[in-house]
Structure formats: structure tokens, C-alpha cells
Write a protein that holds these residues in place. Structure first.
Motif, PDB file in Angstrom:
ATOM      1  N   LEU A   1       0.830  -1.206   0.000  1.00  0.00           N
ATOM      2  CA  LEU A   1       0.000   0.000   0.000  1.00  0.00           C
ATOM      3  C   LEU A   1       0.862   1.251   0.000  1.00  0.00           C
ATOM      4  N   ALA A   2       1.922   1.236   0.820  1.00  0.00           N
ATOM      5  CA  ALA A   2       2.809   2.399   0.877  1.00  0.00           C
ATOM      6  C   ALA A   2       3.524   2.607  -0.456  1.00  0.00           C
ATOM      7  N   ASN A   3       3.919   1.505  -1.099  1.00  0.00           N
ATOM      8  CA  ASN A   3       4.618   1.604  -2.389  1.00  0.00           C
ATOM      9  C   ASN A   3       3.703   2.088  -3.513  1.00  0.00           C
ATOM     10  N   ASN A   4       2.402   1.832  -3.381  1.00  0.00           N
ATOM     11  CA  ASN A   4       1.460   2.106  -4.476  1.00  0.00           C
ATOM     12  C   ASN A   4       0.376   3.103  -4.073  1.00  0.00           C
ATOM     13  N   ARG A   5       0.707   3.988  -3.151  1.00  0.00           N
ATOM     14  CA  ARG A   5      -0.304   4.887  -2.573  1.00  0.00           C
ATOM     15  C   ARG A   5      -0.999   5.761  -3.610  1.00  0.00           C
ATOM     16  N   ASN A   6      -0.300   6.106  -4.674  1.00  0.00           N
ATOM     17  CA  ASN A   6      -0.885   7.005  -5.667  1.00  0.00           C
ATOM     18  C   ASN A   6      -1.810   6.301  -6.657  1.00  0.00           C
TER      19      ASN A   6
END
Length: 452
Positions: free
Chosen positions: A110-115
Motif C-alpha cells: 500500500l505504501a509503495n502504491n499509494r498514488n
């Protein structure tokens, strides 16, 4: 070169084709329920950076992480004369690890793909995890978890929905279970009552062992932690209660947080939509993982020796450790391997699960091989699982093979059948044999085969 011993690593297993088919049956049931609730699939790597995993599962959990040695000369990072200490050496010779669960890698994702993620975000994940635990009945070092999580919402309707998913899966598997629910907020009230609120996680970890070590050992460890003996015994009496009596006892104890209200609300709403399933408040439920902050759940099979079949809970800010703040979530997990053992113990696997083909085409001579192969190929086109015996050996050997594999039907084509464009269909179950028109059999096999 010495011959290697054909052994398997401790806590690991091979699976036969029959076992794999049974496992796939369970996975298909779980996957169908996940998808029916709008959850999409996700996969993460088997190996994560060590820093991603450590510090998320408590001291006990960190000890069970399988660390992976650095590539090449991993000892070159170790200073000479360094004291032999496992924790010191570990960080020097290892920087990666096999995943311990699916939730922390999900938070990292989730942090890596937040956007690219729209909240609330639902995902399910069905993959193996590894823990350096002591192998025992129902406990392995490599096992599958089947997780469903939703992030981006504080609504307790998510808890209701996840409990409904538990009920749907186990109803479909025909496995009677009880779903237990509590809250970390209730446990926090209990720890405060005992005067060890500042040692909350240690308090929870001790309680989490109650089914393994018994109440006397829990009391002893609580007292060692600093809990007065009288209060420890009061809590032991309360955690033996279930449902409304447990709620009233905790209120009398002075529980003032909203944990009791949340649990009661979830049970009330769940009961309105799932009258046949049991969701019960259990104050002994702790769940030893550090990241849970709200409602926690566990599923256990009734009349089974395998205990917990799954669990989960709400986490307020698990992604915050990776720089993505204020993203709450809640999730559940199914333990595939324990569900398998529970179904096996209760003899609940469908009889239709089999690892044998429906039909075996045998060879009586090289002359008939091509014709038999054509029949088998056409059966496959008609969605019949068919196998071609590759060698023209004695018929008895081929029939023995069919019997040992559990293949019900055998196609036999000899000289007479070739001349008449027919075949012999032998029913291994009933002991009967019929001569059938070859073309009609290939076009309409269902008329001649009982494939139920």
C-alpha cells in the motif's frame, strides 16, 4: 560423491496429486466468497527486506522469522573477534527474510502504491508463509494463508462483512465452526485494571497462551509481570465467561472504553443477517500480533482437535510504519492447512474430488494404438478426462493399472473392434463390459459414462 539422503526439511511437506486437488477445492471455495464480496486478488514476493518484517510481530514473532543469508561471502561483514551473539550477527549476515504473514507485506504494498489505490481498497491474497516454529500436529513451518483485508475505512460494517465471509466459507465447506470476537480495547481495560497498562503487549502475549499452557501458568506469568494475584484470579474467572455474562462482568470490573460497545454492535448486526452462524464474545481472545488495535477475531472448528482455523483483526495505522499515515484497516485470514486437516478428520471432502481420469484407453497391439489415441483425444475434446496407456503390454497389466489408479472406465480396441468400427467399454466399478459403436461413443460419451 556421497549419495544424498532423500529426506525433507523439518516442518515441510510434499503433497500428492489427491491432496493438491483437495487443497484446491478449499481454495476455490474461499476465493469464490472473496470475489463475491468484491475483493480482488493480490500477490507479493515470498521474500521481503528484513527491516520490512522485523518489529511488527513482537519479540516472540521476530524469533520465528526465517532470515535469508546475504549473497556471496556473507561473513565479510562480520568484524573479527566479534562476540558470538545471534541478534548481532543476524543483522550483519542477513538483510532479507521469508514473509511471516501476508498482512505486513500488504501494508508495504500500500505504501509503495499509494498514488494508484482508491480507498476503501479491498484485496485478497492466497500464498504461503514461513515461520520457524516447532512443528507439531496442525502446525507447520511452511503453510498457506488465505487473507482478505479492506483499508481506508473505520466503519464497523467492515467487521460485520468479514464475519459474514467467515460464515459463508465454512457453511460452503459444511464445517461447523464458532467465530469468536473481542477487542484490543477491552484487553487494554483489563491491563489497566491490573496496573500493567504500560506492559500491555506482554500482558496480551501471556493471555494468548492460555489454551496452550493453562490458566495456572497464565496467572503465574501475570503475577511475574506485576499483576496482583487477586486481580489475576478475577480476570481468570472473567475470561472463562462467554457472551453477555462476560460483558456484564467486565462492566462491573470498570471497563469504560468503547471496546465493549463495538463488539456488541458487530454481534448484533451480524446476527440479523446470519441467524444460523455463531459469533460469540470471548474475553480470553488476545491475538498476539503487535499491530492489532480494535476488534479481533478467531474461528475454531466445533468437535475438532485442530483449534483455530483462522483469525484477524483491525489495525489503526499499520501502513504508518512505511510512511503512509492514517490508513486504518481490518482483515481476516483462513488457515488452509488446518482447514484441510479438520475437513479430513470430519470426512467432509466431496466424493467427487479424485486424482484419477475417467477413462483409460489401453493398447492391445501397435495396430490399434493410433485408433485408441484418436478415441482418447476426442473424449478430451468432449471434456472427459482421459488417459492413454503408452505401451502395448498385456491387458491384465493395463487393467491392474486402471484398478490401482481408481479409473472407472477402460476403452479396449482389438482386431475385431477395428474391423467393426466398435470398441469395448469396461466398467471397472460394476464389472460389466459393453460393445459400442466407436463414432457414437466419441460424439456422445456422456450417454455411456456415469461421471457423477
Amino acid at each position: 560423491m556421497d549419495m544424498a539422503k532423500a529426506s525433507i526439511a523439518k516442518g515441510m511437506r510434499d503433497f500428492t496429486s489427491f491432496e493438491v486437488l483437495r487443497r484446491e477445492y478449499i481454495i476455490s471455495v474461499i476465493r469464490n466468497v472473496f470475489e463475491s464480496f468484491g475483493y480482488g486478488p493480490l500477490e507479493t514476493p515470498s521474500m521481503e527486506n528484513l527491516e520490512t518484517l522485523t518489529g511488527k510481530y513482537g519479540d516472540e514473532g521476530d524469533k520465528l522469522i526465517f532470515r535469508v543469508l546475504k549473497s556471496g561471502d556473507f561473513l565479510k561483514s562480520v568484524p573479527e573477534n566479534l562476540e558470538r551473539n545471534a541478534s548481532t550477527w543476524s543483522s550483519l549476515i542477513s538483510d532479507k527474510a521469508l514473509r511471516y504473514d501476508l498482512t505486513v507485506p500488504f501494508a508495504r504494498f500500500l505504501a509503495n502504491n499509494r498514488n494508484d489505490i482508491k480507498l476503501p481498497f479491498k484485496r485478497f491474497q492466497i500464498q504461503p508463509v514461513w515461520r520457524a516454529d516447532r512443528p507439531q500436529k496442525g502446525r507447520f513451518r511452511e503453510f498457506y494463508q488465505c487473507d482478505a483485508d479492506v483499508v481506508g475505512s473505520n466503519s464497523l460494517w467492515q467487521e460485520v462483512e468479514l464475519m459474514q465471509m467467515y460464515a459463508r466459507v465454512f457453511d460452503a465447506l459444511l464445517l461447523p465452526v464458532k467465530i469468536r470476537i473481542s477487542s484490543r480495547r477491552i484487553l487494554a481495560d483489563m491491563a489497566e485494571f491490573c496496573g500493567v497498562g504500560d506492559r500491555f503487549m506482554a500482558f496480551c502475549i501471556i493471555l494468548d497462551k492460555v489454551d496452550k499452557v493453562g490458566v495456572e501458568e497464565v496467572v503465574r506469568q501475570w503475577v511475574e509481570l506485576g499483576v496482583p494475584t487477586e486481580k489475576a484470579q478475577q480476570l481468570i474467572d472473567i475470561i472463562a465467561l462467554r457472551g453477555e455474562p462476560a460483558v456484564e462482568a467486565l462492566k462491573a470490573l470498570g471497563a469504560t472504553g468503547n471496546g465493549l460497545e463495538e463488539v456488541s454492535w458487530v454481534i448484533e448486526k451480524f446476527s440479523k443477517f446470519n441467524s444460523d452462524s455463531v459469533l460469540e464474545f470471548d474475553p480470553s481472545l488476545a491475538r498476539g500480533l503487535d499491530y492489532y488495535t480494535g476488534c479481533i477475531f478467531e474461528v475454531e472448528a466445533l468437535n475438532s482437535s485442530f483449534g483455530s482455523l483462522g483469525g484477524g483483526g483491525r489495525y489503526a495505522d499499520l501502513t504508518g510504519i512505511f510512511g503512509l499515515k492514517d490508513v486504518p484497516g481490518v482483515g481476516i485470514s483462513f488457515g488452509l492447512d488446518r482447514i484441510f486437516l479438520a475437513l479430513e478428520e470430519a470426512d467432509l471432502f466431496p466424493d467427487s474430488i479424485q486424482d484419477a481420469p475417467d477413462v483409460l484407453g489401453v493398447q492391445l497391439s501397435e495396430d490399434s494404438a493410433e485408433t485408441v489415441f484418436r478415441v482418447v483425444s476426442q473424449l478430451r475434446e468432449n471434456c472427459v478426462i482421459a488417459e492413454f496407456y503408452p505401451d502395448a503390454v498385456k491387458l491384465k497389466k493395463q487393467l491392474d493399472y486402471a484398478h490401482q489408479r481408481g479409473i472407472r472406465y477402460v476403452v479396449i480396441i482389438g482386431e475385431n473392434e477395428l474391423a467393426n468400427n466398435t470398441l469395448q467399454l469396461k466398467d471397472m466399478k460394476e464389472g460389466e463390459q459393453f460393445e459400442i459403436d466407436m463414432e457414437d461413443f466419441m460424439e456422445n460419451p456422456i450417454n455411456y459414462l456415469d461421471l457423477n
